[in-house]
Design a protein around this motif. Structure first.
Motif, PDB file in Angstrom:
ATOM      1  N   THR A 212      18.559  14.216  -1.888  1.00 50.88           N
ATOM      2  CA  THR A 212      19.259  13.562  -2.992  1.00 50.88           C
ATOM      3  C   THR A 212      19.096  12.054  -2.989  1.00 50.88           C
ATOM      4  O   THR A 212      19.287  11.425  -4.020  1.00 50.88           O
ATOM      5  CB  THR A 212      20.757  13.894  -2.950  1.00 50.88           C
ATOM      6  N   CYS A 213      18.736  11.454  -1.867  1.00 47.27           N
ATOM      7  CA  CYS A 213      18.578  10.000  -1.807  1.00 47.27           C
ATOM      8  C   CYS A 213      17.129   9.579  -1.988  1.00 47.27           C
ATOM      9  O   CYS A 213      16.839   8.395  -2.101  1.00 47.27           O
ATOM     10  CB  CYS A 213      19.109   9.468  -0.481  1.00 47.27           C
TER      11      CYS A 213
ATOM     12  N   ASP B 294      17.767   1.919  -5.785  1.00 49.68           N
ATOM     13  CA  ASP B 294      18.809   2.308  -6.735  1.00 49.68           C
ATOM     14  C   ASP B 294      19.959   3.023  -6.034  1.00 49.68           C
ATOM     15  O   ASP B 294      21.009   3.228  -6.633  1.00 49.68           O
ATOM     16  CB  ASP B 294      18.225   3.227  -7.809  1.00 49.68           C
ATOM     17  N   THR B 295      19.758   3.423  -4.799  1.00 51.16           N
ATOM     18  CA  THR B 295      20.774   4.127  -4.026  1.00 51.16           C
ATOM     19  C   THR B 295      21.241   3.233  -2.881  1.00 51.16           C
ATOM     20  O   THR B 295      20.557   2.276  -2.517  1.00 51.16           O
ATOM     21  CB  THR B 295      20.207   5.434  -3.439  1.00 51.16           C
TER      22      THR B 295
ATOM     23  N   HIS C 136      23.746  10.512  -0.808  1.00 51.11           N
ATOM     24  CA  HIS C 136      23.000   9.608  -1.681  1.00 51.11           C
ATOM     25  C   HIS C 136      22.572   8.330  -0.980  1.00 51.11           C
ATOM     26  O   HIS C 136      21.946   7.471  -1.585  1.00 51.11           O
ATOM     27  CB  HIS C 136      23.833   9.287  -2.918  1.00 51.11           C
ATOM     28  N   ARG C 137      22.897   8.178   0.308  1.00 51.70           N
ATOM     29  CA  ARG C 137      22.519   6.976   1.059  1.00 51.70           C
ATOM     30  C   ARG C 137      21.221   7.220   1.813  1.00 51.70           C
ATOM     31  O   ARG C 137      21.028   8.227   2.468  1.00 51.70           O
ATOM     32  CB  ARG C 137      23.626   6.591   2.045  1.00 51.70           C
TER      33      ARG C 137
ATOM     34  N   CYS D 288      18.384  11.075   4.521  1.00 54.03           N
ATOM     35  CA  CYS D 288      19.593  10.939   3.705  1.00 54.03           C
ATOM     36  C   CYS D 288      20.812  11.184   4.591  1.00 54.03           C
ATOM     37  O   CYS D 288      20.774  12.003   5.496  1.00 54.03           O
ATOM     38  CB  CYS D 288      19.603  11.963   2.578  1.00 54.03           C
TER      39      CYS D 288
END
Length: 98
Positions: A38-39, A61-62, A80-81, A97
């Motif tokens: 997800t990241c 963007d993350t 998300h990191r 992530c």
């Protein structure tokens, strides 16, 4: 009595061997890994082996965390990191992530 112990030990080893899971991942597992990215860590795997300072010139963007060797970080998990983990020589060893 000694023969019973050896027999039980051999039976236990065989029972544990029967419990092994399949060694090859299937297509569904590969799809699950893509969902867990997800990241966008897969896009930055080319940075493994580069100096940690290379991350500072990028725009993300993350949320991003550059983790030097032996530094303290929080243990909170954020899918998300993007994390860049470095070793003693300040070289990126892992991008993930979390």
């Amino acid at each position: 009595m000694k023969h019973y112990g050896k027999t039980l030990l051999a039976l236990g080893v065989l029972a544990l061997t029967a419990c092994q899971s399949a060694g090859k991942p299937d297509a569904a597992a590969a799809g699950a890994d893509a969902q867990n990215d997800t990241c966008g860590a897969s896009q930055y795997q080319s940075y493994v082996g580069k100096p940690l300072s290379a991350v500072s010139s990028l725009h993300f963007d993350t949320p991003v965390r550059a983790i030097p060797w032996n530094s303290a970080v929080t243990m909170d998990f954020n899918l998300h990191r993007l994390n860049f983990l470095a070793d003693k020589s300040d070289t990126i060893t892992q991008v993930y992530c979390g």
